[in-house]
Write a protein that holds these residues in place. Sequence first.
Motif, PDB file in Angstrom:
ATOM      1  N   CYS F 104      17.632  61.528 -75.975  1.00 50.52           N
ATOM      2  CA  CYS F 104      18.991  62.049 -75.799  1.00 50.52           C
ATOM      3  C   CYS F 104      19.879  61.726 -77.002  1.00 50.52           C
ATOM      4  CB  CYS F 104      19.637  61.470 -74.547  1.00 50.52           C
ATOM      5  SG  CYS F 104      19.042  62.207 -73.018  1.00 50.52           S
ATOM      6  N   LEU F 106      18.733  61.661 -80.117  1.00 56.05           N
ATOM      7  CA  LEU F 106      18.166  62.206 -81.347  1.00 56.05           C
ATOM      8  C   LEU F 106      18.159  63.733 -81.396  1.00 56.05           C
ATOM      9  CD1 LEU F 106      15.159  59.780 -81.843  1.00 56.05           C
ATOM     10  CD2 LEU F 106      17.419  59.671 -82.908  1.00 56.05           C
ATOM     11  N   GLY F 107      18.323  64.376 -80.253  1.00 53.93           N
ATOM     12  CA  GLY F 107      18.312  65.840 -80.261  1.00 53.93           C
ATOM     13  C   GLY F 107      18.976  66.365 -79.014  1.00 53.93           C
ATOM     14  N   THR F 108      19.541  67.557 -79.107  1.00 57.71           N
ATOM     15  CA  THR F 108      20.209  68.091 -77.923  1.00 57.71           C
ATOM     16  C   THR F 108      19.203  68.650 -76.929  1.00 57.71           C
ATOM     17  OG1 THR F 108      20.475  70.240 -78.991  1.00 57.71           O
ATOM     18  CG2 THR F 108      22.276  68.675 -79.225  1.00 57.71           C
ATOM     19  N   ARG F 109      18.159  69.236 -77.442  1.00 58.13           N
ATOM     20  CA  ARG F 109      17.156  69.860 -76.569  1.00 58.13           C
ATOM     21  C   ARG F 109      15.863  69.074 -76.718  1.00 58.13           C
ATOM     22  NH1 ARG F 109      18.437  75.279 -75.319  1.00 58.13           N
ATOM     23  NH2 ARG F 109      16.264  75.929 -75.411  1.00 58.13           N
ATOM     24  N   GLU F 174      14.538  69.838 -80.326  1.00 60.03           N
ATOM     25  CA  GLU F 174      14.952  69.101 -81.517  1.00 60.03           C
ATOM     26  C   GLU F 174      14.395  67.684 -81.553  1.00 60.03           C
ATOM     27  OE1 GLU F 174      18.986  71.522 -82.457  1.00 60.03           O
ATOM     28  OE2 GLU F 174      19.263  69.626 -81.387  1.00 60.03           O
TER      29      GLU F 174
END
Lengths: 255, 255, 255, 255, 255, 255
Positions: F104, F106-109, F174
């Motif tokens: 969570c 490090l990337g949105t998705r 991501e």
Amino acid sequence: MRILLINANTSDYVTQKVASVARTIVSPGTEVIAVTGEFGANVIATRTELAIANHACLDLLAKNAEGCDAVVIAVSYDVALWAAREMLTIPVIGITEAALLTACQLGTRIGVVMFGPRVLPVYQELAASYGFASRIAGWRGVDTSAPYAAGNQDEADRLAIAAANSLVEQDGCEVVVLAGAVMAGVPQRLQAQVPVPLLEGVSCAMLQAESLTRLKPIKPRAGSLAALPARAQVGLSDALAAQFGKKESEYGNGA
Amino acid sequence: MRILLINANTSDYVTQKVASVARTIVSPGTEVIAVTGEFGANVIATRTELAIANHACLDLLAKNAEGCDAVVIAVSYDVALWAAREMLTIPVIGITEAALLTACQLGTRIGVVMFGPRVLPVYQELAASYGFASRIAGWRGVDTSAPYAAGNQDEADRLAIAAANSLVEQDGCEVVVLAGAVMAGVPQRLQAQVPVPLLEGVSCAMLQAESLTRLKPIKPRAGSLAALPARAQVGLSDALAAQFGKKESEYGNGA
Amino acid sequence: MRILLINANTSDYVTQKVASVARTIVSPGTEVIAVTGEFGANVIATRTELAIANHACLDLLAKNAEGCDAVVIAVSYDVALWAAREMLTIPVIGITEAALLTACQLGTRIGVVMFGPRVLPVYQELAASYGFASRIAGWRGVDTSAPYAAGNQDEADRLAIAAANSLVEQDGCEVVVLAGAVMAGVPQRLQAQVPVPLLEGVSCAMLQAESLTRLKPIKPRAGSLAALPARAQVGLSDALAAQFGKKESEYGNGA
Amino acid sequence: MRILLINANTSDYVTQKVASVARTIVSPGTEVIAVTGEFGANVIATRTELAIANHACLDLLAKNAEGCDAVVIAVSYDVALWAAREMLTIPVIGITEAALLTACQLGTRIGVVMFGPRVLPVYQELAASYGFASRIAGWRGVDTSAPYAAGNQDEADRLAIAAANSLVEQDGCEVVVLAGAVMAGVPQRLQAQVPVPLLEGVSCAMLQAESLTRLKPIKPRAGSLAALPARAQVGLSDALAAQFGKKESEYGNGA
Amino acid sequence: MRILLINANTSDYVTQKVASVARTIVSPGTEVIAVTGEFGANVIATRTELAIANHACLDLLAKNAEGCDAVVIAVSYDVALWAAREMLTIPVIGITEAALLTACQLGTRIGVVMFGPRVLPVYQELAASYGFASRIAGWRGVDTSAPYAAGNQDEADRLAIAAANSLVEQDGCEVVVLAGAVMAGVPQRLQAQVPVPLLEGVSCAMLQAESLTRLKPIKPRAGSLAALPARAQVGLSDALAAQFGKKESEYGNGA
Amino acid sequence: MRILLINANTSDYVTQKVASVARTIVSPGTEVIAVTGEFGANVIATRTELAIANHACLDLLAKNAEGCDAVVIAVSYDVALWAAREMLTIPVIGITEAALLTACQLGTRIGVVMFGPRVLPVYQELAASYGFASRIAGWRGVDTSAPYAAGNQDEADRLAIAAANSLVEQDGCEVVVLAGAVMAGVPQRLQAQVPVPLLEGVSCAMLQAESLTRLKPIKPRAGSLAALPARAQVGLSDALAAQFGKKESEYGNGA
């Protein structure tokens, strides 16, 4: 028809109370076999006891499901429900799932009354796991353990009625579920004092167990509920270990 | 026990087909009374026809529910379901709601196959309205209307099987609902070629109608499902107009 | 520009009240044609009446939409909204959808005040069906039917103001919708006593009807809102039956 | 009526292109004042540029909103939308919010086509922040930046049409939004080749700006959108610093 | 290890207070470099100030991140968090995200206490944007700004304790987050009077910054967080402009 | 600092593999004590085995947690996680929860790759139970069990890389989590071939265990995670039975 009624608690009092109500619900000719957990809590009321009861419940099922047509897990946390559906070839019903599904047919906004505020989040997680959270418009945790023992229930009844009516008036609930196996038979006693249908799970579950037995769904051959393959196990009871890698011909039921 | 089976379409073909399956599902001693819509579409397949069928369904109920113990609305859009639950004092079951509720007990991820891609969003809105959207892992719209008429069903069967298997393999579905009243009886024919339980709503609904009749929930005296008060109406059939402001003593059933 | 204002209730009082406000909202040169339902409830206030009004609304549209540029359905349940969008080739606006969409542009947290607690769940289901449920931070059901008749509105006003201010203070609402066609014109009267924008649907809908008429979206040729194909119908009014299978050249508007 | 059209990018090309379309949409007598960002990206296409543009947008508003009746933020990320609604006393419209709201009235399932796959998650976060995520049934990111410059648009058009039709056929979309201020005027060019309504935000926003100006909602006096109190600031432009602690009498508009 | 602590407010008081707590949390050998915003609000407490702070935060990062191993954004709105993750090659932590993530490991139902009811919806939007909304069971907005200045905190402490205990008793929260950078160090002072863990974001963020630095995740080479390409900018500080189109060899950290 | 690493499977191979990676992650001076389940499945890969492992995990904790500062449950289903948090007074980390929380940041998705398609729904239910479902943009079930044994991992690596890259390209992920305790140490081997951060849970969990130990949250005295009261139990190991009704002075850690 033969329905196995599982109480994964280790207190026989609840088993007998629940079974006696269950027998008044089922059709003539349906036999109810009630069994009590062999290890774990007398009355499950913490997350730890519930986690342990997963094992106790499956162990009990492995020892007793043979020859039955359906199972009702009469612990209101619906302990080990999906694992049991994987392990067995017959329909398995959880009493809280059963009550919530029936409630969905009787009112748009469901209220739930449960006993013991400590476990309120556990019930909420259970409802959420079923994908029904949006249907539940209110929760009430009643702070008494009286229903888990014989003796005068007047105070518990009064609290449950107040909780139910509060759900109707404050939260707009149109049907109220009394959670807990020990609520078996209680709605009849309290219904006159609540203006919307009162449900409890044992009655709903027994009826659904009969229905699903008549519907005869197949045992899945794909997915996470397919029959257990043979797999290496350590330290399980013989009955439980024997659930893995069963030949289809060994199934006791018409899967 | 007497169950009223409502087909709010105006084609008697579907009514008879559905009723004949329904009669094989119910218990000995349960009577199934099947009625057909008096106005509206032969086969509802657009939003406009469905909107009109709300009236046709309630009109039919007003004329026929007297003396029955439960109602099954055998239109897969569950037309007028909550209005009927308000208007009547007996349990009312919708076939798609019934199938979805049963599916919830048989698999964690539900697939739905329906006929006629045009109405796919209508089904999706229906499922969402029940709060079950998160349980449905896949939808397939099969492009044929063959099931709505007599005649060879081989092509329709082939398409339905392919859709169901695609739901299992692509979307991980563990149970598949064939939506549509005309799917009554079809799962038995196709089940062998699909590895997870196949359901259709009429069978599920008939069983639930029997169960709810036995459960005897009260008629709500509060909320949006309480009995209809007396209210001014214009241009309704006598039977439908008479549903407003009934005295409780006039109810035909044990509310 | 000509906008058809539909009151699917059968009481002309509300129609005239709403139309007179609507005419103060529209641009010079826009004509408002107001029509009243031909059958069903004087004032829709139960699920049953609403279900019947689906038919009444479409019937009214079939008889009156010819030659109009847009439709406003002035029943706060947005009765038959999507069916009307399917049946017609011109924009169709529902007043509650209109108010909620406008509210989305004026505040992050929306409050809704409606009259008659019985129908509160019906409004909540409507909002949920639009996918806006998460934007609505509070609901208040005011228990009076005074707005549905002429006469002193002081008490109703007082209750509406209190409900709106409670939504602001208790629920953090930043905009408040007064639901109900009879709220047309009321925000102006009450706004000074509420610190956030007060909206009602008729004004929002009339403005959006003009906007959408100017935007000229095409009639969909695919999906569940495409033109109605020819389909067999029974017992509908001639005008309603004629909506099925229209040739494109028969459309009264520039679809 | 005077509408301020904000392009928070620093390239005048887009501003002029958008403004020329906007002027064809508004009513006779409505003046469109178009301004371009004074610092930041030529064309916002990364999260970093968008974050900076929040400041640029508010700065531009502080310098130009005086004397206007409404604002349209013509950046498809709706940059600084809620802050602008707090800072100003006049209606503020974001073009993507505007297109999505209009789409909600034209189809149940919305598709979105945007240019530049890198920012797809940014659009999805924007839609989710509006609470509309459940209405959007499909997204397509078209990989071309041609629309951001003059020159031949044939390839970009072909890609956009293919994306839109894929949304209709694969995802069942009933209306499609072309995201991006540079899509202003494009739907008219492409509509004939797509069977459902094509929308873009500038047209929708201009119409809504006119509607909201006519609706005259009050400036909130409570909540997160109430007027900015006097607060200590450092290093802002005079115009922007002057937005804090304005006396109501200084407001340029009839709040 | 060197951690950059960003206070995008322009008041040095908060920076120093937060930094002094942060230095008690980190491991021996970890250096904390604290910087204060160069433009914008003394204390961000409106949407407008927050929007401007996006720029101020990135500007500050561009000028100071070189040579650091991780960044903690010590503004409780987690301003510019995802943009910073795009712009930089080192881990970036937001203090409210950090507190909520830690809370997820300590209790099923999270409560949040924040100061200044005006910004409550801003926090709620932030939590929703992280996808954690369903974990937050209650919010309390305490109406005091005392924590933002030196001086007696007794009243603020009393209000915070009352809010936290109300979240436990009324909303069943099992962990409570005190939102706001100025809450750094406060849980230790109040914990004895609250029966569930009290968290604040600075401590959680410092620990996570150390953890992520040790984990060494790569800089994404795809998606919306990939390195900023060269792009035309106007009017940015040299440091900020230099963030676009950096060669990988120029990165100060081991991406 | 002493961290207990629990493998609730009964195969020591996985325990040793995981522990050896864990020891490379922790700080100098942190001791990792790894223990293996005493009953149940060699490798948990069905719902039934997982249900049983709840008991095995708690039994193992009861026997081994004394004197430790934190626990990491190194079974990717995070078995008995919340029960362990109730039973013990020290922080308890689940490896999949740990990986998802880190993801969570490090990337949105987020994308998830797991081994064995049968248990895909089990992972999805787990993620949903954490309230993170909306953050996970894609799942891939890789059909190999090679990682659960020594031997050549080339094919498994190839499949995992392909799955991860598909998540990036098809689903816009991501950051990608490789689920499964046996993925400990694997990201380093595969990272060069995937353009977004690859995570696995053991590393994330070890770092978080150290962080939470340093944070020293109190043991809740209210709610569903408060210390276990004395309660009647049957047939549990002495160590497990002793967890109920402990006096606070008996706690091995500084709660």
